[in-house]
Design an enzyme around this catalytic site. Structure first.
Site, PDB file in Angstrom:
ATOM      1  N   GLY A 171       0.831  -1.184  -0.116  1.00 49.44           N
ATOM      2  CA  GLY A 171      -0.039   0.113  -0.173  1.00 49.44           C
ATOM      3  C   GLY A 171       0.952   1.132   0.106  1.00 49.44           C
ATOM      4  N   HIS A 174      -3.616  -1.584   7.072  1.00 47.31           N
ATOM      5  CA  HIS A 174      -3.814  -2.827   7.272  1.00 47.31           C
ATOM      6  C   HIS A 174      -4.098  -3.539   6.343  1.00 47.31           C
ATOM      7  CE1 HIS A 174      -4.244  -2.525  11.932  1.00 47.31           C
ATOM      8  NE2 HIS A 174      -3.868  -1.388  11.665  1.00 47.31           N
ATOM      9  N   GLY A 191       9.051  -0.563  -4.537  1.00 43.77           N
ATOM     10  CA  GLY A 191       9.264  -1.885  -3.627  1.00 43.77           C
ATOM     11  C   GLY A 191       9.777  -1.483  -2.299  1.00 43.77           C
ATOM     12  N   LYS A 210       6.981   9.971  -8.827  1.00 46.73           N
ATOM     13  CA  LYS A 210       7.137   8.253  -8.802  1.00 46.73           C
ATOM     14  C   LYS A 210       8.380   8.130  -9.794  1.00 46.73           C
ATOM     15  CE  LYS A 210       5.970   3.885  -8.380  1.00 46.73           C
ATOM     16  NZ  LYS A 210       6.248   3.122  -7.013  1.00 46.73           N
ATOM     17  N   GLY A 248       9.247   5.550  -3.506  1.00 47.77           N
ATOM     18  CA  GLY A 248      10.191   4.729  -4.007  1.00 47.77           C
ATOM     19  C   GLY A 248       9.505   3.524  -4.928  1.00 47.77           C
TER      20      GLY A 248
END
Length: 239
Positions: free
Chosen positions: A17, A179, A121, A40, A119
């Site tokens: 997420g 979550h 990953g 990004k 970032g």
């Protein structure tokens, strides 16, 4: 006018997420009265629409930001295949150059009050034979927000990533509990453990807990973040 703020968003893993939380932060900054832009810089996984190659994560960030950046500035490296960036870059003949990203970030800072840099990953994803995403964060010289995917194993992942951030000489400005597993046992206890350890060892505040959402709604998630505390943490980290 105060100098612009910026933050590097990383995660404990992929698919936890990071983009969702970055978008929520952008909505929150906008509500806080700030001009918020997103970078990004490296995106792996593209689709073509109307003759233009796009990326779903970048699209989400664009939708959340209230300052639009040109695609070539927002994402200087758009890789087509959805896989590890260093592998895809080698296959596509692309050199992931940190200096290019730093220059894009410098330009973005002239257009906004706050720039959220997401970032790719986790914190140490290789970008080429010698550099990884941690090197990118260092090159940008930014405080870091850590997105923790709350699921089994998240305590160790969070503490290890926090250690890696410190080892690179960077400030952990805060962290977000996202979550991702609604069926996880002892979720509250896991979050409390991470909160206590990161507060004690890194003085890193919990910026917010985001409940599991289906579908994901970054604008609603923004209300679950303490943006005022994050802004203060970013300002403190800058001095």
């Amino acid at each position: 006018m105060s100098a612009p703020l910026s933050v590097f968003v990383t995660g404990t893993d992929t698919e936890i997420g990071k983009t969702f939380v970055s978008a929520a932060m952008l909505h929150g900054f906008a509500r806080h009265g700030l001009r918020a832009a997103a970078l990004k810089p490296i995106a792996a996984g593209a689709y073509e629409r109307d003759g233009v190659w796009r990326n779903e994560d970048a699209d989400q960030l664009d939708a959340a930001a209230n300052v639009a950046l040109p695609p070539e500035l927002r994402t200087p490296f758009l890789l087509k295949a959805p896989a590890a960036p260093h592998i895809v870059a080698a296959q596509e003949g692309v050199t992931l150059d940190l200096d290019t990203i730093v220059a894009c970030h410098r330009e973005a800072l002239t257009r906004a009050d706050v720039v959220v840099v997401e970032g790719v990953g986790g914190f140490r994803v290789p970008l080429n034979d010698t550099q990884d995403t941690a090197d990118l964060a260092v090159a940008l010289g930014l405080p870091v927000v850590l997105v923790v995917g709350v699921r089994l194993g998240c305590i160790s992942h969070a503490l290890l990533t926090a250690d890696a951030i410190r080892q690179r000489g960077l400030t952990l400005a805060g962290w977000v509990a996202n979550h991702v597993d609604p069926a996880m046992s002892f979720a509250d206890e896991n979050v409390a453990t991470i909160r206590d350890w990161l507060a004690r060892e890194r003085r890193a505040p919990l910026i917010g807990r985001i409940a599991h959402m289906t579908p994901a709604a970054p604008e609603s998630a923004a209300a679950m973040l303490d943006i005022a505390a994050l802004v203060e943490s970013l300002r403190t980290a800058r001095h």
